[in-house]
Motif scaffolding. Sequence first.
Motif, PDB file in Angstrom:
ATOM      1  N   PHE A 102      62.709 -16.727  36.691  1.00  0.00           N
ATOM      2  CA  PHE A 102      63.913 -16.769  37.524  1.00  0.00           C
ATOM      3  C   PHE A 102      64.622 -18.113  37.367  1.00  0.00           C
ATOM      4  O   PHE A 102      63.996 -19.129  37.078  1.00  0.00           O
ATOM      5  N   GLN A 129      67.869 -15.662  40.094  1.00  0.00           N
ATOM      6  CA  GLN A 129      68.350 -14.608  39.208  1.00  0.00           C
ATOM      7  C   GLN A 129      67.274 -14.306  38.162  1.00  0.00           C
ATOM      8  O   GLN A 129      66.795 -15.208  37.480  1.00  0.00           O
ATOM      9  N   LYS A 130      66.909 -13.026  38.062  1.00  0.00           N
ATOM     10  CA  LYS A 130      65.853 -12.629  37.132  1.00  0.00           C
ATOM     11  C   LYS A 130      66.343 -12.686  35.685  1.00  0.00           C
ATOM     12  O   LYS A 130      67.454 -12.276  35.372  1.00  0.00           O
ATOM     13  N   LYS A 148      64.757 -13.413  44.987  1.00  0.00           N
ATOM     14  CA  LYS A 148      66.143 -12.990  44.776  1.00  0.00           C
ATOM     15  C   LYS A 148      66.993 -13.247  46.019  1.00  0.00           C
ATOM     16  O   LYS A 148      68.165 -13.624  45.911  1.00  0.00           O
ATOM     17  N   CYS A 187      72.385 -24.504  35.608  1.00  0.00           N
ATOM     18  CA  CYS A 187      71.020 -24.196  36.043  1.00  0.00           C
ATOM     19  C   CYS A 187      70.441 -25.407  36.775  1.00  0.00           C
ATOM     20  O   CYS A 187      70.294 -26.486  36.190  1.00  0.00           O
ATOM     21  N   TRP A 206      68.017 -20.529  39.174  1.00  0.00           N
ATOM     22  CA  TRP A 206      68.996 -20.721  40.237  1.00  0.00           C
ATOM     23  C   TRP A 206      70.151 -21.514  39.650  1.00  0.00           C
ATOM     24  O   TRP A 206      69.932 -22.546  39.002  1.00  0.00           O
TER      25      TRP A 206
END
Length: 237
Positions: A108, A99-100, A94, A116, A110
Amino acid sequence: DRTLESIDISGAFLKGFNFEQIRDALRKMGIDSPHRIVIIIPPMNVFRHLAELSDKFHIPEHQIHDYALLAIKPIYGLNDAPLAWQLCLHNHIKDSGGQKSHLDENTFSWKVDDECIAMATTHVDDIAISAPIKWINNTNESFTKRFGKVTRQQLPFSHCGCEYTMVYDGYKICQKEFAEKVKPAPIPQREESSKLTKEELSDFRSILGALLWLTATRLDLIADISQLQSRVTIAEV
């Protein structure tokens, strides 16, 4: 422009949070956890080996029984060791911008300008990453700087019991090798309505666990296995 890689972090549990950091991380999540003090009474020869590393562990043989080791981190064998490592790993991800997922806490992504650019999944100390090679190289440096030795696998590779390969129109995930190792559980030869014995229940749990692992590639199995798992405590022949 993406590729797939598998990253393995060596000695992961020893590189996770200590007991106080676990409490702080859980407290931020609204979870109250007890204060842990873990004392280890090691075999007598352990102090001799430790003394070779530091004079602080040089203890006369007749006094060895007066000492024990105080653990500052969850170690292999403690039930909260996986949690301590997961909290540490996920915090690092994180901090790097990951981002979970709202659907899976071990997935996750990014994003840059809502696009994305990379994705990753975690399973204990194994991480699968889909991203451009330059991004993976930078991320690998980040993992190495934080956790030390990191092993990278490029295609084709095995990750969490799945074989990953590239085919002409994309990627292939196969569990043939794992499936061939699954052994059938013996079915008891008595009344179908009778309860399973302790040993039979162990066989039942084992085969369900193996089949559940196969749902990574066999989605058609999920419903039946979930139904069977809900009946473990009342399992019959």
